[in-house]
Scaffold this active site. Sequence first.
Site, PDB file in Angstrom:
ATOM      1  CG  ASP A  96     -10.127   1.550   8.167  1.00 24.22           C
ATOM      2  OD1 ASP A  96      -9.211   2.666   7.949  1.00 24.22           O
ATOM      3  OD2 ASP A  96     -10.855   1.625   7.019  1.00 24.22           O
TER       4      ASP A  96
ATOM      5  NE  ARG B 298      -3.826   2.545   1.286  1.00 25.11           N
ATOM      6  CZ  ARG B 298      -4.681   3.043   1.903  1.00 25.11           C
ATOM      7  NH1 ARG B 298      -5.355   1.887   2.834  1.00 25.11           N
ATOM      8  NH2 ARG B 298      -5.314   4.200   1.912  1.00 25.11           N
TER       9      ARG B 298
ATOM     10  NE  ARG C 233      -8.702   2.426   0.271  1.00 19.30           N
ATOM     11  CZ  ARG C 233      -9.480   3.124  -0.097  1.00 19.30           C
ATOM     12  NH1 ARG C 233      -9.407   3.953  -1.252  1.00 19.30           N
ATOM     13  NH2 ARG C 233     -10.762   3.187   0.365  1.00 19.30           N
TER      14      ARG C 233
ATOM     15  CG  ASP D 190      -8.580   1.393   3.889  1.00 20.42           C
ATOM     16  OD1 ASP D 190      -7.759   1.963   4.653  1.00 20.42           O
ATOM     17  OD2 ASP D 190      -9.741   1.653   3.613  1.00 20.42           O
TER      18      ASP D 190
END
Length: 137
Positions: A73, A59, A68, A71
């Site tokens: 989180d 990334r 991307r 990702d």
Amino acid sequence: KLGSLSETTVLKVSHYYLTQPLGRTDQDWFLNAAVLLDTKLRPRQLLQEILRIEQEMGRVRKEKWEPRLIDLDVLFLGQEVIEEKDLQIPHPHLSQRRFVLLPLAEIAPKWVHPVLKLTPGEMLNQLSKEGQEAIRV
């Protein structure tokens, strides 16, 4: 030294969802899922570990809403509320994103947002479906 993910156990994994991109819509749809973890890592350590994983997977952050490879989180940590410049828990947009709430409702249906006082299912019921199509795969 940072904590390591060896101090973390995967408890549940949601189904995968193919979801319409938000913000910049001229790109492929995203594949989303959620994972429920048991971890001894503190919030900042966990953030550093997931950023390390993203970097190891290739990334590169250039612009907001860009396509991307990965990702990751931190959506929530129990009932903790953290508001720092680069770390906000619960994730500040989780209640507005179908692609987050669908898998979250699978793995943590009884979790209650510490600020909104709503479960993932209740947040989903309040959310418009327009522009946020999601297909379970």
